[in-house]
Design an enzyme around this catalytic site. Structure first.
Site, mmCIF file in Angstrom:
data_model
loop_
_atom_site.group_PDB
_atom_site.id
_atom_site.type_symbol
_atom_site.label_atom_id
_atom_site.label_comp_id
_atom_site.label_asym_id
_atom_site.label_seq_id
_atom_site.Cartn_x
_atom_site.Cartn_y
_atom_site.Cartn_z
ATOM 1 N N ILE A 56 0.844 -1.204 0.000
ATOM 2 C CA ILE A 56 0.000 0.000 0.000
ATOM 3 C C ILE A 56 0.873 1.246 0.000
ATOM 4 C CG2 ILE A 56 -1.568 1.358 1.455
ATOM 5 C CD1 ILE A 56 -3.074 -1.307 1.980
ATOM 6 N N VAL A 59 2.390 1.795 -3.467
ATOM 7 C CA VAL A 59 1.441 2.348 -4.432
ATOM 8 C C VAL A 59 1.083 3.795 -4.082
ATOM 9 C CG1 VAL A 59 -0.913 2.141 -5.341
ATOM 10 C CG2 VAL A 59 0.529 0.110 -5.121
ATOM 11 N N GLU A 60 0.901 4.067 -2.819
ATOM 12 C CA GLU A 60 0.480 5.416 -2.410
ATOM 13 C C GLU A 60 1.565 6.461 -2.643
ATOM 14 O OE1 GLU A 60 -2.406 6.486 -1.668
ATOM 15 O OE2 GLU A 60 -3.558 4.759 -0.984
ATOM 16 N N THR A 61 2.810 6.184 -2.195
ATOM 17 C CA THR A 61 3.844 7.228 -2.223
ATOM 18 C C THR A 61 5.234 6.735 -2.614
ATOM 19 O OG1 THR A 61 4.365 6.870 0.104
ATOM 20 C CG2 THR A 61 2.704 8.573 -0.413
#
Length: 186
Positions: A56, A59-61
């Protein structure tokens, strides 16, 4: 003399590339995981798969701290301010300012992992539904499941009406699969 050097250097270079390719650690360069200690600590505290947390964050940052999205999501796990405030209150987590949530990965990962545990409790540990809810919100996912729009499987992820969420799930699953192949343990 030059031709001899070239004949020697090229095969040596190719041999080194092959050795690098077959060594066990080279893929970790392609799929690095940042904040391992923080992820491991929160994974243990909230019983959430550390590879899911790492996926996660990737993908996020891509493990870059102090990020803020155009809609206001903060930090490495891209928590919305209202979600972070709610998680702090509901989880009885240490008070954290929005500035700390945005700039301190450890604080952000703690709140984000608590939120993943909360979502896991709501969705019976179905990781795909949890990933979808992390992106689109639990209300949307419950609605899709109740109405039969989506059945909670990867095979039918194309049925999710929000394209960003479809793509998000596919990307998180991709990185999860890569991380579990590259790293024997966390």
């Amino acid at each position: 003399m030059r031709m001899v050097k070239k004949r020697f250097v090229l095969p040596l270079f190719l041999l080194m590339l092959i050795a690098l390719f077959f060594s066990s650690g080279w893929m970790a360069w392609v799929y690095p995981i940042g904040y391992k200690e923080e992820i491991r600590k929160q994974s243990d505290s909230y019983n959430i798969d550390p590879f899911l947390i790492a996926s996660i964050i990737r993908v996020e940052t891509n493990f870059k701290s102090s990020k803020e999205s155009r809609v206001g999501a903060m930090g490495v796990m891209q928590l919305m301010p209202d979600t972070a405030d709610w998680a702090i209150e509901q989880g009885k987590l240490p008070e954290a300012t929005h500035d700390r949530i945005k700039h301190e990965p450890a604080t952000n990962i703690e709140i984000g992992t608590w939120y993943l545990r909360n979502l896991s409790n709501q969705f019976g540990d179905n990781s795909l539904e949890v990933i979808a809810a992390y992106n689109a919100g639990p209300g949307n996912v419950k609605k899709w499941l109740k109405e039969g729009t989506w059945d909670g499987t990867l095979e039918n992820v194309r049925d999710i009406p929000i394209g960003e969420t479809r793509h998000y799930i596919q990307r998180v699953v991709y990185y999860y699969n890569q991380y579990t192949k590259v790293y024997e343990t966390f």
